[in-house]
Write a protein that holds these residues in place. Sequence first.
Motif, PDB file in Angstrom:
ATOM      1  N   GLY A 145       0.798  -1.219  -0.006  1.00 21.68           N
ATOM      2  CA  GLY A 145      -0.016   0.129  -0.067  1.00 21.68           C
ATOM      3  C   GLY A 145       0.756   1.210  -0.087  1.00 21.68           C
ATOM      4  N   PRO A 146       0.278   2.308   0.067  1.00 19.50           N
ATOM      5  CA  PRO A 146       1.045   3.646  -0.253  1.00 19.50           C
ATOM      6  C   PRO A 146       1.663   3.968   1.337  1.00 19.50           C
ATOM      7  CG  PRO A 146      -1.425   4.132   0.231  1.00 19.50           C
ATOM      8  CD  PRO A 146      -1.168   2.703  -0.225  1.00 19.50           C
ATOM      9  N   GLY A 147       2.742   4.486   1.213  1.00 15.62           N
ATOM     10  CA  GLY A 147       3.507   4.544   2.458  1.00 15.62           C
ATOM     11  C   GLY A 147       4.046   3.320   3.141  1.00 15.62           C
ATOM     12  N   GLN A 148       4.333   2.253   2.412  1.00 18.26           N
ATOM     13  CA  GLN A 148       4.833   0.891   2.839  1.00 18.26           C
ATOM     14  C   GLN A 148       6.098   0.449   1.766  1.00 18.26           C
ATOM     15  OE1 GLN A 148       1.082  -1.439   2.980  1.00 18.26           O
ATOM     16  NE2 GLN A 148       1.600  -1.562   4.996  1.00 18.26           N
ATOM     17  N   VAL A 149       6.768  -0.325   2.215  1.00 18.40           N
ATOM     18  CA  VAL A 149       7.856  -0.924   1.667  1.00 18.40           C
ATOM     19  C   VAL A 149       7.669  -2.244   1.060  1.00 18.40           C
ATOM     20  CG1 VAL A 149      10.326  -1.615   1.525  1.00 18.40           C
ATOM     21  CG2 VAL A 149       9.448   0.267   3.356  1.00 18.40           C
ATOM     22  N   PRO A 150       7.494  -2.407  -0.208  1.00 25.04           N
ATOM     23  CA  PRO A 150       7.059  -3.607  -0.715  1.00 25.04           C
ATOM     24  C   PRO A 150       7.835  -4.827  -0.334  1.00 25.04           C
ATOM     25  CG  PRO A 150       7.312  -2.160  -2.583  1.00 25.04           C
ATOM     26  CD  PRO A 150       7.794  -1.392  -1.304  1.00 25.04           C
ATOM     27  N   PRO A 151       7.234  -6.010  -0.084  1.00 29.06           N
ATOM     28  CA  PRO A 151       8.153  -7.235   0.560  1.00 29.06           C
ATOM     29  C   PRO A 151       9.332  -7.441  -0.565  1.00 29.06           C
ATOM     30  CG  PRO A 151       5.790  -7.765   0.673  1.00 29.06           C
ATOM     31  CD  PRO A 151       5.979  -6.241  -0.107  1.00 29.06           C
ATOM     32  N   GLY A 152      10.410  -7.964   0.227  1.00 32.54           N
ATOM     33  CA  GLY A 152      11.731  -8.394  -0.813  1.00 32.54           C
ATOM     34  C   GLY A 152      12.337  -7.017  -1.242  1.00 32.54           C
ATOM     35  N   THR A 153      12.000  -5.743  -1.038  1.00 37.64           N
ATOM     36  CA  THR A 153      12.784  -4.722  -1.565  1.00 37.64           C
ATOM     37  C   THR A 153      14.177  -4.575  -0.878  1.00 37.64           C
ATOM     38  OG1 THR A 153      10.669  -3.345  -1.950  1.00 37.64           O
ATOM     39  CG2 THR A 153      12.680  -2.262  -1.801  1.00 37.64           C
ATOM     40  N   THR A 154      15.081  -4.186  -1.791  1.00 35.44           N
ATOM     41  CA  THR A 154      16.252  -3.866  -0.949  1.00 35.44           C
ATOM     42  C   THR A 154      16.481  -2.416  -0.413  1.00 35.44           C
ATOM     43  OG1 THR A 154      17.336  -5.392  -2.557  1.00 35.44           O
ATOM     44  CG2 THR A 154      18.804  -3.942  -1.508  1.00 35.44           C
ATOM     45  N   ILE A 155      16.717  -2.473   0.909  1.00 31.35           N
ATOM     46  CA  ILE A 155      16.662  -1.015   1.552  1.00 31.35           C
ATOM     47  C   ILE A 155      18.138  -0.261   1.122  1.00 31.35           C
ATOM     48  CG2 ILE A 155      16.383   0.199   3.875  1.00 31.35           C
ATOM     49  CD1 ILE A 155      13.939  -1.175   2.913  1.00 31.35           C
ATOM     50  N   GLU A 156      17.758   0.914   0.840  1.00 31.38           N
ATOM     51  CA  GLU A 156      19.123   1.575   0.614  1.00 31.38           C
ATOM     52  C   GLU A 156      19.756   1.994   1.997  1.00 31.38           C
ATOM     53  OE1 GLU A 156      19.966   5.718  -1.211  1.00 31.38           O
ATOM     54  OE2 GLU A 156      19.537   4.182  -2.663  1.00 31.38           O
ATOM     55  N   ARG A 157      18.769   2.576   2.819  1.00 41.30           N
ATOM     56  CA  ARG A 157      19.198   3.092   4.153  1.00 41.30           C
ATOM     57  C   ARG A 157      17.893   3.406   4.992  1.00 41.30           C
ATOM     58  NH1 ARG A 157      23.970   5.814   5.151  1.00 41.30           N
ATOM     59  NH2 ARG A 157      24.666   4.745   3.499  1.00 41.30           N
ATOM     60  N   ALA A 158      18.078   2.898   6.300  1.00 44.50           N
ATOM     61  CA  ALA A 158      16.855   3.396   7.120  1.00 44.50           C
ATOM     62  C   ALA A 158      17.309   4.116   8.467  1.00 44.50           C
ATOM     63  CB  ALA A 158      16.116   2.003   7.661  1.00 44.50           C
ATOM     64  N   ILE A 159      16.872   5.173   8.955  1.00 44.51           N
ATOM     65  CA  ILE A 159      17.384   5.615   9.939  1.00 44.51           C
ATOM     66  C   ILE A 159      16.310   5.996  11.093  1.00 44.51           C
ATOM     67  CG2 ILE A 159      19.235   6.775   9.077  1.00 44.51           C
ATOM     68  CD1 ILE A 159      17.714   9.408   8.616  1.00 44.51           C
ATOM     69  N   LEU A 160      16.465   6.082  12.435  1.00 40.57           N
ATOM     70  CA  LEU A 160      15.621   6.239  13.607  1.00 40.57           C
ATOM     71  C   LEU A 160      16.062   7.825  13.909  1.00 40.57           C
ATOM     72  CD1 LEU A 160      13.261   5.909  15.541  1.00 40.57           C
ATOM     73  CD2 LEU A 160      15.138   4.485  16.788  1.00 40.57           C
ATOM     74  N   SER A 161      15.225   8.708  14.177  1.00 40.02           N
ATOM     75  CA  SER A 161      15.693   9.841  14.896  1.00 40.02           C
ATOM     76  C   SER A 161      14.666  10.173  16.126  1.00 40.02           C
ATOM     77  CB  SER A 161      15.471  11.111  13.885  1.00 40.02           C
ATOM     78  OG  SER A 161      16.091  10.951  12.559  1.00 40.02           O
ATOM     79  N   VAL A 162      15.187  10.595  17.149  1.00 35.98           N
ATOM     80  CA  VAL A 162      14.801  10.574  18.379  1.00 35.98           C
ATOM     81  C   VAL A 162      15.301  12.126  19.121  1.00 35.98           C
ATOM     82  CG1 VAL A 162      14.189   8.201  18.750  1.00 35.98           C
ATOM     83  CG2 VAL A 162      16.262   9.143  19.937  1.00 35.98           C
ATOM     84  N   THR A 163      14.269  12.667  19.742  1.00 41.52           N
ATOM     85  CA  THR A 163      14.783  13.687  20.356  1.00 41.52           C
ATOM     86  C   THR A 163      14.664  13.804  21.870  1.00 41.52           C
ATOM     87  OG1 THR A 163      13.857  15.061  18.491  1.00 41.52           O
ATOM     88  CG2 THR A 163      14.112  16.289  20.516  1.00 41.52           C
ATOM     89  N   THR A 164      15.940  14.163  22.543  1.00 41.84           N
ATOM     90  CA  THR A 164      16.276  14.051  23.925  1.00 41.84           C
ATOM     91  C   THR A 164      16.069  15.563  24.267  1.00 41.84           C
ATOM     92  OG1 THR A 164      17.547  12.191  23.770  1.00 41.84           O
ATOM     93  CG2 THR A 164      17.933  13.602  25.724  1.00 41.84           C
ATOM     94  N   GLU A 165      15.391  15.928  25.750  1.00 38.71           N
ATOM     95  CA  GLU A 165      15.282  17.203  26.205  1.00 38.71           C
ATOM     96  C   GLU A 165      15.620  17.084  27.602  1.00 38.71           C
ATOM     97  OE1 GLU A 165      15.908  19.740  24.352  1.00 38.71           O
ATOM     98  OE2 GLU A 165      14.909  19.299  22.562  1.00 38.71           O
ATOM     99  N   GLY A 166      16.008  18.092  28.385  1.00 36.10           N
ATOM    100  CA  GLY A 166      15.879  18.150  29.845  1.00 36.10           C
ATOM    101  C   GLY A 166      17.508  17.811  30.603  1.00 36.10           C
ATOM    102  N   MET A 167      17.617  18.302  31.504  1.00 37.05           N
ATOM    103  CA  MET A 167      18.785  17.888  32.415  1.00 37.05           C
ATOM    104  C   MET A 167      18.448  16.465  33.104  1.00 37.05           C
ATOM    105  SD  MET A 167      20.756  20.296  32.013  1.00 37.05           S
ATOM    106  CE  MET A 167      21.889  19.741  33.350  1.00 37.05           C
TER     107      MET A 167
END
Length: 666
Positions: A406-428
Motif C-alpha cells: 500500500g501507499p507509505g509502505q515498503v514492498p516485500p523483498g525490496t532492498t533497503i538503501e538506508r533506514a534511520i531512526l531519529s529521536v529527540t532528547t530534552e532536559g537535564m
Amino acid sequence: MQPIVRRFSPSFAILLCTAVPARGQSDPDAFRIVLLPDTQKYTADPGLFAHFLNQTVWIAAERLAERIVFVSHVGDVVEGGAADLEEWGRGDRAMDVLDGDLVADPEGILPYSVTLGNHDCDTVGDKGSTQVFSDYFGSARYAGRSWFVGADVHDRNTSQIFTVDGQEYLHLGLEWRPSDEALLWAMGVLDARPDLPVIVSTHEHLRSGNPANRSHYGATPDATGDNSGKDVFHKLIVPYPQIFLVLSGHFAANGRRASTTLLGRELDEMLADYQDDPNGGNGWMQILEFRPSAAEIESIAFSPTYVPGTTEGPNHAESAAANFVIESDFALVRSDLASRITLHLRNGQDAGFGPYAGTHDTYLGDGTHGETLPDVEHGERDDVWSDGDGDHDQGLIRFEGIVGDGPGQVPPGTTIERAILSVTTEGMSSSSFTGATLHRMTIAWDESLTWNSAGAGIQLGSEARSEADALVTNEVSEKGTDTFDVTASVQAWVDGEPNWGWLVQAGGHDRWSFRSSEWLGIVERPVLTVRFGDPCVASLAYCPAATNSTGQRAELAHEGSVSLAANDLTLVATKAVPHQAGVFFFGDSRDALPLGNGTLCVGGPLQRILPATQLDANGAASVELDLGALPFDANTTWNFQFWFRDPPAGGAGSDTSNGLEIRFCE
C-alpha cells in the motif's frame, strides 16, 4: 500599521565599482544565485544605505548577462526590530528593485526570498511578534507570482520555486532558529515535492571556519521552542535527501562545511556575513555559480561598491575563505530523487500518504529506586526512559505497518538503501554519556507491558537479540536530536522477519530519555525514515551533450512509466536543431566515444528505432515505444540516445543528445 501596498518605485544608485566576475565559460549551462548577507547596518544608517541599494541594482542590471536566477536574503534586513520604520522603508526600497515594474510584469524581475533574522522580530531576538516583517516581507508581497509556493501560518517561513533550463529547484526560507512548527511546515512542503532538489536558507545555522561547526544556540526544553543549527540538521536535513545546500548569515564571518548524511546524501552548508566590515559590510555579497556539467559550485565574494586600494576594509575577493569551488553533483540529486522513494513514518505526520499512527513505545523497570514500578504501565507517557542502573529502565519502540504493497509502505523483498531512526532528547539528567544501543525484539509486546508481565524485564539473548542492530557510542545529548542507522533491522523485516521493534539500552549507567509518540509536538516524536529504489521510476541522464549550433545542449528524457505492463513510454528529445533529421537508438551498455560533433554515450550492439524523425521548429522530436516489440525484460537496464544532423555547426555536421539509462520493471 497599515498594510504595505506593493508598487512600482524606480530606484537609483551610483555603482562605484562595475567590475563583474565573469561567469564560467567552461559550462554554458552554468547559472548563479546570490546570497545577500545581513543588511542591518545599511538600513540603520542612511549614509550606508547605498551599499544595499547598489547590491540589488547590480543584480537587476546584470541578471541576464550573469544568468542570475534567484536571490536569497538570509535575514537581518534591519537592525532595530519594529522600533524604526524608516529602516524597514529602506529595506523595502532596496528589495523593490528586484520587483521592477509589477504593473507591467507581475512576476517581478526574478524570484527571491527574504528570511526572518533575529533583528527582524518586532522585539529583537523575540519571535513572539513578527508583524512588521510580515507587513513588508510576508506572503502578501509575493501574491500572484507563479514562483511563490506559499508561507506558514505565522507568515515568516516561505517557499519558492525557480526554474533553470526547464528544471525546477525548490527553495525554503526558514526563520531565525526555526521552531518545531516551522520545521513541520517545511516537511509538508518537502513531502509535497519529493522530486525537486532543495536549497534551504535560514538566518543562523553555520559558524565560521572550514569545516565549520553548526550553531548550538536554541533549544526546545519544554514545548516546541526553537531549534539550533545542529537540531535543524538532524530533524529536517538528514531525513530529507532533497536538501543539498544550506545558506546562512548571522555570524560575521565566512564558513563552510561538506558532509555526508546518514541517508548517504552529499550536503554543503555555507555562511557569509560581512556586517563587521567598515561601512556595515562594504556591499559584499556572495555569488554562487552552479555548473551542472562539472558537478561543482563556485562561491565568489563580490561587491559593487568596494574599490580596491581606496575603500577601507579587507578585499574579500582575495580571500580563500570566501572564494572557493566545491564538488556538488546537484544534477545527480534530481535523477536520484526520481529513482528512489523516501518514507517518513511518525505518529501524527502526513508525509504524503495520510497521517501515520503506527508508532508504539513504552518503558519498564524493576522499581529499585521507586520511580519505575514493576507493575506500572508507561505506554501513555510523553517520554521513553532507558537506564542501566537505578530502576534498570528499559525502553521499547516499534513502527507497525512498514511492509506491504500500500501507499507509505515498503514492498516485500525490496532492498533497503538506508533506514534511520531519529529521536529527540530534552532536559537535564536525560543523557547517556556512553551512548545507547538498539536491540531487535524477538517477542510480541504492546504498551501495556510492565517489568513483571515481561518476566523480570527484557532479557538480551531471549526476548531481544543480544547483538545490537544500531548504536551510538558517543554521548547521547541531553538537548537535541540523535539519529541511529537501523538499515539492518528494517531489511530483516522487509525480508519476512516479524517486526517487534527494538529494545533501547542506554550505555553504561546513565539515564537517558527521549520524546515518545505521545509528545505534544509532532516534530519531536520518533521518526523512522526509509529509503529504497523505486523499480518503476528508474531512469538516469548521463553523459551531457556538447553545445550544438543553437547554443544549447540537446536533451533526451522520457514521458510515461518504465513499466512493461503499462507500455506507455515515450522518448522526448529537445534543444536540438530545428527542421533537421534525427534518429533515436539504444544499446545494452554505456560508452563514451566521439560521434560527429558529439559523444556516443551508448555501448553494445546499437539498434535504431525506426523510422527516422524530423525535428520541429523548436528542435524537438519524440517517439512512442512499443515495449512488447522490443527486447526489453523486467529488471534489465538499457541505454538510449538521440542523433541528429547539424550542418550549421560545421565539422562532422551532426550532434548527439545526452545518454539516458532506463531500468524497466514489470
